[in-house]
Design a protein around this motif. Structure first.
Motif, PDB file in Angstrom:
ATOM      1  N   PHE A 279     -15.197  -7.387 -11.724  1.00 54.20           N
ATOM      2  CA  PHE A 279     -14.893  -6.066 -12.299  1.00 54.20           C
ATOM      3  C   PHE A 279     -13.781  -6.180 -13.351  1.00 54.20           C
ATOM      4  CE2 PHE A 279     -16.640  -5.346  -8.085  1.00 54.20           C
ATOM      5  CZ  PHE A 279     -17.688  -4.506  -8.381  1.00 54.20           C
ATOM      6  N   GLN A 280     -12.787  -6.981 -13.006  1.00 51.10           N
ATOM      7  CA  GLN A 280     -11.668  -7.212 -13.941  1.00 51.10           C
ATOM      8  C   GLN A 280     -12.189  -7.826 -15.240  1.00 51.10           C
ATOM      9  OE1 GLN A 280      -9.081  -9.587 -11.548  1.00 51.10           O
ATOM     10  NE2 GLN A 280      -7.284  -8.728 -12.552  1.00 51.10           N
ATOM     11  N   SER A 281     -13.026  -8.880 -15.090  1.00 56.89           N
ATOM     12  CA  SER A 281     -13.539  -9.572 -16.284  1.00 56.89           C
ATOM     13  C   SER A 281     -14.376  -8.634 -17.133  1.00 56.89           C
ATOM     14  CB  SER A 281     -14.398 -10.778 -15.898  1.00 56.89           C
ATOM     15  OG  SER A 281     -13.814 -11.478 -14.854  1.00 56.89           O
ATOM     16  N   ALA A 282     -15.032  -7.649 -16.468  1.00 54.96           N
ATOM     17  CA  ALA A 282     -15.898  -6.726 -17.217  1.00 54.96           C
ATOM     18  C   ALA A 282     -15.127  -5.496 -17.709  1.00 54.96           C
ATOM     19  CB  ALA A 282     -17.060  -6.294 -16.327  1.00 54.96           C
ATOM     20  N   ASN A 283     -13.785  -5.562 -17.606  1.00 51.98           N
ATOM     21  CA  ASN A 283     -12.940  -4.428 -18.005  1.00 51.98           C
ATOM     22  C   ASN A 283     -13.266  -3.152 -17.239  1.00 51.98           C
ATOM     23  OD1 ASN A 283     -11.491  -5.905 -19.910  1.00 51.98           O
ATOM     24  ND2 ASN A 283     -13.168  -5.646 -21.391  1.00 51.98           N
ATOM     25  N   MET A 284     -13.657  -3.302 -15.991  1.00 57.93           N
ATOM     26  CA  MET A 284     -13.897  -2.124 -15.153  1.00 57.93           C
ATOM     27  C   MET A 284     -12.711  -1.979 -14.218  1.00 57.93           C
ATOM     28  SD  MET A 284     -17.704  -2.770 -13.756  1.00 57.93           S
ATOM     29  CE  MET A 284     -19.028  -3.365 -14.755  1.00 57.93           C
ATOM     30  N   ASP A 285     -12.435  -0.727 -13.859  1.00 56.58           N
ATOM     31  CA  ASP A 285     -11.406  -0.495 -12.866  1.00 56.58           C
ATOM     32  C   ASP A 285     -12.083  -0.558 -11.494  1.00 56.58           C
ATOM     33  OD1 ASP A 285      -9.581   0.473 -11.092  1.00 56.58           O
ATOM     34  OD2 ASP A 285      -8.829   2.045 -12.412  1.00 56.58           O
ATOM     35  N   GLU A 286     -11.856  -1.670 -10.785  1.00 56.91           N
ATOM     36  CA  GLU A 286     -12.540  -1.903  -9.504  1.00 56.91           C
ATOM     37  C   GLU A 286     -12.342  -0.724  -8.540  1.00 56.91           C
ATOM     38  OE1 GLU A 286     -11.713  -5.729  -7.722  1.00 56.91           O
ATOM     39  OE2 GLU A 286     -11.920  -4.835  -5.742  1.00 56.91           O
ATOM     40  N   GLN A 287     -11.104  -0.170  -8.567  1.00 59.95           N
ATOM     41  CA  GLN A 287     -10.785   0.944  -7.658  1.00 59.95           C
ATOM     42  C   GLN A 287     -11.692   2.143  -7.939  1.00 59.95           C
ATOM     43  OE1 GLN A 287      -8.288   0.639  -5.362  1.00 59.95           O
ATOM     44  NE2 GLN A 287      -7.787  -1.413  -6.066  1.00 59.95           N
ATOM     45  N   LYS A 288     -12.047   2.296  -9.249  1.00 56.67           N
ATOM     46  CA  LYS A 288     -12.866   3.453  -9.614  1.00 56.67           C
ATOM     47  C   LYS A 288     -14.349   3.150  -9.420  1.00 56.67           C
ATOM     48  CE  LYS A 288     -10.232   5.765 -13.248  1.00 56.67           C
ATOM     49  NZ  LYS A 288     -10.270   5.956 -14.693  1.00 56.67           N
ATOM     50  N   VAL A 289     -14.765   1.947  -9.809  1.00 54.12           N
ATOM     51  CA  VAL A 289     -16.192   1.623  -9.804  1.00 54.12           C
ATOM     52  C   VAL A 289     -16.748   1.544  -8.390  1.00 54.12           C
ATOM     53  CG1 VAL A 289     -17.895  -0.144 -10.434  1.00 54.12           C
ATOM     54  CG2 VAL A 289     -16.116   0.504 -12.035  1.00 54.12           C
ATOM     55  N   ALA A 290     -15.975   1.009  -7.489  1.00 55.63           N
ATOM     56  CA  ALA A 290     -16.482   0.895  -6.121  1.00 55.63           C
ATOM     57  C   ALA A 290     -15.326   1.055  -5.151  1.00 55.63           C
ATOM     58  CB  ALA A 290     -17.138  -0.478  -5.944  1.00 55.63           C
ATOM     59  N   ASP A 291     -15.638   1.642  -4.017  1.00 59.65           N
ATOM     60  CA  ASP A 291     -14.646   1.728  -2.963  1.00 59.65           C
ATOM     61  C   ASP A 291     -14.393   0.294  -2.481  1.00 59.65           C
ATOM     62  OD1 ASP A 291     -13.256   1.981  -0.668  1.00 59.65           O
ATOM     63  OD2 ASP A 291     -14.733   3.203   0.393  1.00 59.65           O
ATOM     64  N   PRO A 292     -13.151  -0.215  -2.664  1.00 59.97           N
ATOM     65  CA  PRO A 292     -12.897  -1.616  -2.306  1.00 59.97           C
ATOM     66  C   PRO A 292     -13.343  -1.951  -0.884  1.00 59.97           C
ATOM     67  CG  PRO A 292     -10.980  -0.654  -3.378  1.00 59.97           C
ATOM     68  CD  PRO A 292     -11.972   0.453  -3.197  1.00 59.97           C
ATOM     69  N   LYS A 293     -13.291  -0.931   0.008  1.00 58.54           N
ATOM     70  CA  LYS A 293     -13.715  -1.190   1.396  1.00 58.54           C
ATOM     71  C   LYS A 293     -15.237  -1.377   1.496  1.00 58.54           C
ATOM     72  CE  LYS A 293     -10.836   2.070   2.808  1.00 58.54           C
ATOM     73  NZ  LYS A 293     -10.852   3.385   3.054  1.00 58.54           N
ATOM     74  N   ALA A 294     -15.949  -0.818   0.496  1.00 60.37           N
ATOM     75  CA  ALA A 294     -17.418  -0.915   0.537  1.00 60.37           C
ATOM     76  C   ALA A 294     -17.918  -2.226  -0.081  1.00 60.37           C
ATOM     77  CB  ALA A 294     -18.024   0.266  -0.201  1.00 60.37           C
ATOM     78  N   LEU A 295     -17.002  -2.968  -0.722  1.00 66.06           N
ATOM     79  CA  LEU A 295     -17.422  -4.215  -1.359  1.00 66.06           C
ATOM     80  C   LEU A 295     -17.690  -5.275  -0.296  1.00 66.06           C
ATOM     81  CD1 LEU A 295     -14.854  -4.435  -4.321  1.00 66.06           C
ATOM     82  CD2 LEU A 295     -17.235  -3.692  -4.405  1.00 66.06           C
ATOM     83  N   MET A 296     -18.758  -6.028  -0.489  1.00 66.07           N
ATOM     84  CA  MET A 296     -19.055  -7.124   0.440  1.00 66.07           C
ATOM     85  C   MET A 296     -18.183  -8.325   0.070  1.00 66.07           C
ATOM     86  SD  MET A 296     -22.874  -8.515   1.335  1.00 66.07           S
ATOM     87  CE  MET A 296     -23.491  -7.154   2.272  1.00 66.07           C
ATOM     88  N   SER A 297     -17.853  -9.153   1.046  1.00 66.29           N
ATOM     89  CA  SER A 297     -17.040 -10.323   0.707  1.00 66.29           C
ATOM     90  C   SER A 297     -17.950 -11.381   0.065  1.00 66.29           C
ATOM     91  CB  SER A 297     -16.369 -10.895   1.958  1.00 66.29           C
ATOM     92  OG  SER A 297     -17.315 -11.619   2.706  1.00 66.29           O
ATOM     93  N   PRO A 298     -17.392 -12.168  -0.869  1.00 69.94           N
ATOM     94  CA  PRO A 298     -18.223 -13.214  -1.482  1.00 69.94           C
ATOM     95  C   PRO A 298     -18.734 -14.224  -0.449  1.00 69.94           C
ATOM     96  CG  PRO A 298     -15.934 -13.294  -2.297  1.00 69.94           C
ATOM     97  CD  PRO A 298     -16.059 -12.058  -1.486  1.00 69.94           C
ATOM     98  N   ASP A 299     -17.968 -14.452   0.606  1.00 73.51           N
ATOM     99  CA  ASP A 299     -18.418 -15.378   1.666  1.00 73.51           C
ATOM    100  C   ASP A 299     -19.705 -14.873   2.323  1.00 73.51           C
ATOM    101  OD1 ASP A 299     -16.264 -16.941   1.187  1.00 73.51           O
ATOM    102  OD2 ASP A 299     -15.068 -16.198   2.864  1.00 73.51           O
ATOM    103  N   LYS A 300     -19.721 -13.569   2.613  1.00 77.20           N
ATOM    104  CA  LYS A 300     -20.896 -12.964   3.260  1.00 77.20           C
ATOM    105  C   LYS A 300     -22.106 -13.064   2.335  1.00 77.20           C
ATOM    106  CE  LYS A 300     -22.777 -10.332   6.473  1.00 77.20           C
ATOM    107  NZ  LYS A 300     -23.102 -10.962   7.740  1.00 77.20           N
ATOM    108  N   VAL A 301     -21.879 -12.768   1.035  1.00 76.53           N
ATOM    109  CA  VAL A 301     -22.977 -12.836   0.059  1.00 76.53           C
ATOM    110  C   VAL A 301     -23.526 -14.272  -0.002  1.00 76.53           C
ATOM    111  CG1 VAL A 301     -23.527 -12.660  -2.417  1.00 76.53           C
ATOM    112  CG2 VAL A 301     -22.127 -10.899  -1.324  1.00 76.53           C
ATOM    113  N   ALA A 302     -22.622 -15.250  -0.026  1.00 75.96           N
ATOM    114  CA  ALA A 302     -23.058 -16.652  -0.102  1.00 75.96           C
ATOM    115  C   ALA A 302     -23.826 -17.060   1.164  1.00 75.96           C
ATOM    116  CB  ALA A 302     -21.852 -17.567  -0.314  1.00 75.96           C
ATOM    117  N   GLN A 303     -23.361 -16.598   2.318  1.00 74.47           N
ATOM    118  CA  GLN A 303     -24.071 -16.931   3.572  1.00 74.47           C
ATOM    119  C   GLN A 303     -25.493 -16.376   3.566  1.00 74.47           C
ATOM    120  OE1 GLN A 303     -21.717 -15.279   6.733  1.00 74.47           O
ATOM    121  NE2 GLN A 303     -20.081 -16.757   6.379  1.00 74.47           N
ATOM    122  N   ILE A 304     -25.634 -15.117   3.131  1.00 78.08           N
ATOM    123  CA  ILE A 304     -26.960 -14.486   3.094  1.00 78.08           C
ATOM    124  C   ILE A 304     -27.842 -15.213   2.066  1.00 78.08           C
ATOM    125  CG2 ILE A 304     -28.179 -12.353   2.469  1.00 78.08           C
ATOM    126  CD1 ILE A 304     -25.731 -10.839   3.743  1.00 78.08           C
TER     127      ILE A 304
END
Ligand SMILES: NC(=O)c1ccc[n+]([C@@H]2O[C@H](COP(=O)([O-])OP(=O)(O)OC[C@H]3O[C@@H](n4cnc5c(N)ncnc54)[C@H](OP(=O)(O)O)[C@@H]3O)[C@@H](O)[C@H]2O)c1
Length: 257
Positions: free
Chosen positions: A187-212
């Motif tokens: 989000f940072q690299s894309a100049n998005m405000d992560e806090q606004k674009v997604a609820d940080p609590k709703a974000l999946m962890s990269p570890d979980k994404v990699a496992q799936i």
């Protein structure tokens, strides 16, 4: 030891894949632009897991990036390829910088496809190998305010599904991993405000994404969307008119500007 090549290995989902494969004692080839970060990560993996690593610093937003990377690997047998490096952008297309957008498309589309075409023939000749292309939930629907990005990820999904069909019976598999919002520096690299674009609590962890992604890769599954909520999101264009989905997506993202 089998060898895995991971692009975009220096952070986020790519770094989570390096950790996962290091635990499984793979030989790991890490590629991205930031040589210092890659070397630091590689040393850390060597120390903690006694794995062998190779780092290649390369800019895949350049037209010759894929070829330069592949030339560095000509003596390597790639058993698994995690085609992950990518970036996003945010804003109305007419307001975005055309050069940055072209670089994003070079990275997300041209280099991803070029690397696939460089790695695949050896795998097919050997009759073994596994490839994972990283798409997104936006692979499934047009995304105003991320028009080029969502189009680039639609390319990844379509390419992967078509090649998965071509590879039937070859011993080689290909998987599209299509995550939703994930807690990385994306989000940072894309100049998005992560806090606004997604609820940080709703974000999946990269570890979980990699496992799936890893499980789907090893099953040879053509497409995987991590998380039930994300999967439901990808089904919207099947359930509602595409125009309606585009309108809703726009209104949600516009509020997050
Ligand atoms: N995070 C999300 O919410 C999300 C959701 C759906 C899909 N994705 C996809 O997941 C993939 C990984 O992103 P991430 O979330 O892990 O973001 P990230 O933490 O920003 O990681 C991006 C990786 O790509 C590398 N990279 C960026 N530009 C590059 C270039 N020009 N040449 C070579 N490497 C480059 C970066 O390393 P350097 O800066 O060192 O080059 C970094 O290792 C991307 O394809 C992204 O589109 C992310």
């Amino acid at each position: 030891m089998p060898t895995v090549l991971i692009t975009g290995a220096s952070s986020g989902i790519g770094a989570a894949f390096t950790e996962l494969f290091a635990k499984l004692r793979y030989r790991i080839i890490l590629a991205s632009r930031d040589e210092g970060k890659l070397n630091h990560l590689a040393t850390d993996l060597q120390q903690r897991y006694s794995v062998t690593t190779l780092t290649v610093a390369v800019d895949l937003a350049q037209a010759d990036g894929a070829l330069l990377l592949y030339e560095r690997l000509h003596e390597e047998q790639i058993d698994i390829f995690i085609n992950n490096a990518g970036c996003g952008s945010f804003g109305f297309l007419h307001e975005l910088d055309a050069r940055s957008e072209q670089q994003m498309l070079q990275l997300n589309v041209m280099s991803l496809s070029h690397l696939l075409m460089l790695v695949l023939p050896d795998m097919v000749r050997r009759g073994s190998g596994r490839i994972l292309n990283v798409g997104s939930t936006t692979s499934f629907y047009p995304c105003p305010l991320s028009a080029n990005y969502s189009a680039s990820k639609a390319f990844v999904l379509s390419l992967t599904e078509a090649v998965a069909s071509e590879l039937q019976g070859t011993g080689v598999s290909i998987t599209a991993l299509c995550p939703g919002g994930t807690g990385t520096s994306f989000f940072q690299s894309a100049n998005m405000d992560e806090q606004k674009v997604a609820d940080p609590k709703a974000l999946m962890s990269p570890d979980k994404v990699a496992q799936i992604g890893y499980k789907a890769l090893m099953r040879g599954q053509a497409v995987v969307v991590p998380g039930m909520q994300n999967w439901l999101l990808t089904q919207a264009p099947r359930l509602f008119p595409r125009r309606f989905v585009t309108r809703i997506t726009r209104s949600v993202l516009e509020r997050k500007r």
